[in-house]
Design an enzyme around this catalytic site. Structure first.
Site, PDB file in Angstrom:
ATOM      1  N   ASN A   9      72.927  38.550  38.110  1.00 33.34           N
ATOM      2  CA  ASN A   9      74.443  38.712  37.402  1.00 33.34           C
ATOM      3  C   ASN A   9      74.042  37.671  36.095  1.00 33.34           C
ATOM      4  O   ASN A   9      74.500  36.558  36.509  1.00 33.34           O
ATOM      5  CB  ASN A   9      75.416  38.385  38.350  1.00 33.34           C
ATOM      6  CG  ASN A   9      76.953  38.580  37.484  1.00 33.34           C
ATOM      7  OD1 ASN A   9      76.834  38.908  36.523  1.00 33.34           O
ATOM      8  ND2 ASN A   9      77.849  37.993  38.230  1.00 33.34           N
ATOM      9  N   LYS A  11      76.096  37.473  33.741  1.00 31.85           N
ATOM     10  CA  LYS A  11      77.588  37.022  33.271  1.00 31.85           C
ATOM     11  C   LYS A  11      77.486  36.851  31.610  1.00 31.85           C
ATOM     12  O   LYS A  11      76.697  37.807  31.205  1.00 31.85           O
ATOM     13  CB  LYS A  11      77.769  35.661  34.062  1.00 31.85           C
ATOM     14  CG  LYS A  11      77.796  35.570  35.218  1.00 31.85           C
ATOM     15  CD  LYS A  11      78.431  34.632  36.140  1.00 31.85           C
ATOM     16  CE  LYS A  11      78.340  34.632  37.781  1.00 31.85           C
ATOM     17  NZ  LYS A  11      79.221  33.501  38.304  1.00 31.85           N
ATOM     18  N   HIS A  96      83.776  41.654  40.679  1.00 35.01           N
ATOM     19  CA  HIS A  96      83.501  40.383  40.742  1.00 35.01           C
ATOM     20  C   HIS A  96      84.748  39.378  40.712  1.00 35.01           C
ATOM     21  O   HIS A  96      85.819  39.762  39.992  1.00 35.01           O
ATOM     22  CB  HIS A  96      82.536  40.075  39.535  1.00 35.01           C
ATOM     23  CG  HIS A  96      81.936  38.549  39.587  1.00 35.01           C
ATOM     24  ND1 HIS A  96      82.559  37.394  39.536  1.00 35.01           N
ATOM     25  CD2 HIS A  96      80.806  38.326  40.178  1.00 35.01           C
ATOM     26  CE1 HIS A  96      81.699  36.359  39.543  1.00 35.01           C
ATOM     27  NE2 HIS A  96      80.652  36.845  40.254  1.00 35.01           N
ATOM     28  N   GLU A  98      85.503  36.843  39.024  1.00 35.01           N
ATOM     29  CA  GLU A  98      85.684  36.352  37.809  1.00 35.01           C
ATOM     30  C   GLU A  98      86.688  37.450  37.122  1.00 35.01           C
ATOM     31  O   GLU A  98      87.599  37.244  36.298  1.00 35.01           O
ATOM     32  CB  GLU A  98      84.661  35.869  37.073  1.00 35.01           C
ATOM     33  CG  GLU A  98      84.046  34.549  37.532  1.00 35.01           C
ATOM     34  CD  GLU A  98      82.277  34.532  37.334  1.00 35.01           C
ATOM     35  OE1 GLU A  98      81.891  35.205  36.477  1.00 35.01           O
ATOM     36  OE2 GLU A  98      82.031  33.503  38.113  1.00 35.01           O
ATOM     37  N   GLU A 168      80.724  37.270  48.313  1.00 30.29           N
ATOM     38  CA  GLU A 168      80.624  35.803  47.437  1.00 30.29           C
ATOM     39  C   GLU A 168      81.772  35.171  47.481  1.00 30.29           C
ATOM     40  O   GLU A 168      82.836  35.322  46.937  1.00 30.29           O
ATOM     41  CB  GLU A 168      80.586  36.375  45.890  1.00 30.29           C
ATOM     42  CG  GLU A 168      79.334  37.379  45.557  1.00 30.29           C
ATOM     43  CD  GLU A 168      79.075  37.131  43.978  1.00 30.29           C
ATOM     44  OE1 GLU A 168      77.723  36.898  43.746  1.00 30.29           O
ATOM     45  OE2 GLU A 168      79.887  37.422  43.085  1.00 30.29           O
ATOM     46  N   GLY A 174      78.914  29.309  41.630  1.00 25.55           N
ATOM     47  CA  GLY A 174      78.533  28.377  40.228  1.00 25.55           C
ATOM     48  C   GLY A 174      79.074  26.833  40.600  1.00 25.55           C
ATOM     49  O   GLY A 174      78.989  26.126  39.731  1.00 25.55           O
ATOM     50  N   SER A 214      75.756  30.133  44.480  1.00 28.23           N
ATOM     51  CA  SER A 214      74.902  29.074  44.451  1.00 28.23           C
ATOM     52  C   SER A 214      73.586  29.474  45.243  1.00 28.23           C
ATOM     53  O   SER A 214      73.045  28.463  46.004  1.00 28.23           O
ATOM     54  CB  SER A 214      75.332  27.906  45.010  1.00 28.23           C
ATOM     55  OG  SER A 214      76.508  27.539  44.097  1.00 28.23           O
TER      56      SER A 214
HETATM   57  P1  PGA Z   1      76.171  31.699  41.190  1.00 29.53           P
HETATM   58  O1  PGA Z   1      76.931  32.962  40.744  1.00 29.53           O
HETATM   59  O2  PGA Z   1      74.822  32.178  41.800  1.00 29.53           O
HETATM   60  O3  PGA Z   1      75.841  31.014  39.782  1.00 29.53           O
HETATM   61  O4  PGA Z   1      77.085  30.865  42.076  1.00 29.53           O
HETATM   62  C1  PGA Z   1      76.882  34.198  41.500  1.00 29.53           C
HETATM   63  C2  PGA Z   1      77.858  35.309  41.141  1.00 29.53           C
HETATM   64  O5  PGA Z   1      78.747  34.934  40.548  1.00 29.53           O
HETATM   65  O6  PGA Z   1      77.436  36.373  41.095  1.00 29.53           O
END
Ligand code: PGA
Length: 251
Positions: A9, A11, A96, A98, A168, A174, A214
């Protein structure tokens, strides 16, 4: 049997030339290795056409990170599921955290998006996950089951069978703070049981449930070794070919 999948992903990262270069690098690396899982990259909308032109999707699948909750019309700035499908992309991340958090996505809009994605032949990668407060106050199992139920349980068993789930935990995205492999396994088993209660054991056993938050080369193997963890949705570590391939090779 369900598939093992590693999906990136990206982003809101990389310009088009940077993204095309990264996609090519991942594609070449995959051709040189035999991956023991399906590998997908989900990129910004602007990257889909040029990336689709430089990869073979039998080797590396391509997806978007979102689509609109309407088919077409006066929705300035939105990108519809038919538009995404017309680029050649085969997948779309939906729900997601976000998008839920910063763009107000609700179960209702997500049901529309899932329906439009499926109608247009796109495989939804449907994200669910609790925030830190819910992890700490012990409501996380109910919260996540509710997200699955409200977002997806209007689907027929046949359509549900086309969806990939991604658990997630928001507190792990993140932050460098990964769920332990046991925490991930407990939740994945809970999600699978929730699916089984609605659609039966066979559908549940065939559903791929990815872990995200992460995930990196150093922890992927331990996470993926768990029986109900069928791969990962990778943010930060998907932006460097070596890291992403390190995770792919954890299978
Ligand atoms: P990350 O993000 O691996 O940077 O923690 C995962 C995601 O949001 O899909």
């Amino acid at each position: 049997m369900r598939k093992n999948i590693v999906a990136g992903n990206w982003k809101m990262n990389t310009t088009v030339p940077e993204g095309v270069a990264l996609a090519k690098e991942v594609y070449e690396a995959l051709k040189a290795t035999k991956a023991n899982c399906d590998v997908i990259i989900c990129t910004p909308f602007t990257h889909l056409c040029p990336v689709a032109a430089v990869i073979d999707q039998n080797v590396l699948g391509l997806g978007a990170e979102n689509c609109a909750d309407h088919k077409s019309g006066a929705y300035t700035g939105e990108v519809s599921a038919p538009m995404v499908a017309s680029t050649g992309a085969k997948y779309v991340i939906l729900g997601h955290s976000e998008r839920r958090q910063y763009y107000g996505e609700t179960a209702e809009t997500l049901r529309e998006k899932v329906a439009l994605a499926l109608e247009n032949g796109l495989t939804p990668i449907f994200c669910i996950g609790e925030v830190l407060e819910q992890r700490d106050n012990g409501t996380y199992n109910e919260v996540v089951a509710k997200q699955v139920e409200e977002g997806l349980f209007n689907l027929s068993a046949e359509d549900f069978g086309k969806v990939i789930l991604a658990y997630e935990p928001v507190w792990a995205i993140g932050t460098g703070k990964t769920a332990t492999a046991d925490q991930a396994e407990d939740m994945h088993a809970h999600i699978r049981a929730t699916v089984a209660a609605k659609y039966g054991k066979e559908v549940a056993e065939n559903t791929s449930i990815l872990y995200g938050g992460s995930c990196k080369p150093s922890n992927a193997a331990e996470l993926f070794a768990k029986p109900d963890v069928d791969g990962g949705l990778i943010g930060g570590a998907a932006l460097k070919c070596a890291d992403f391939m390190g995770i792919v090779k954890a299978f």
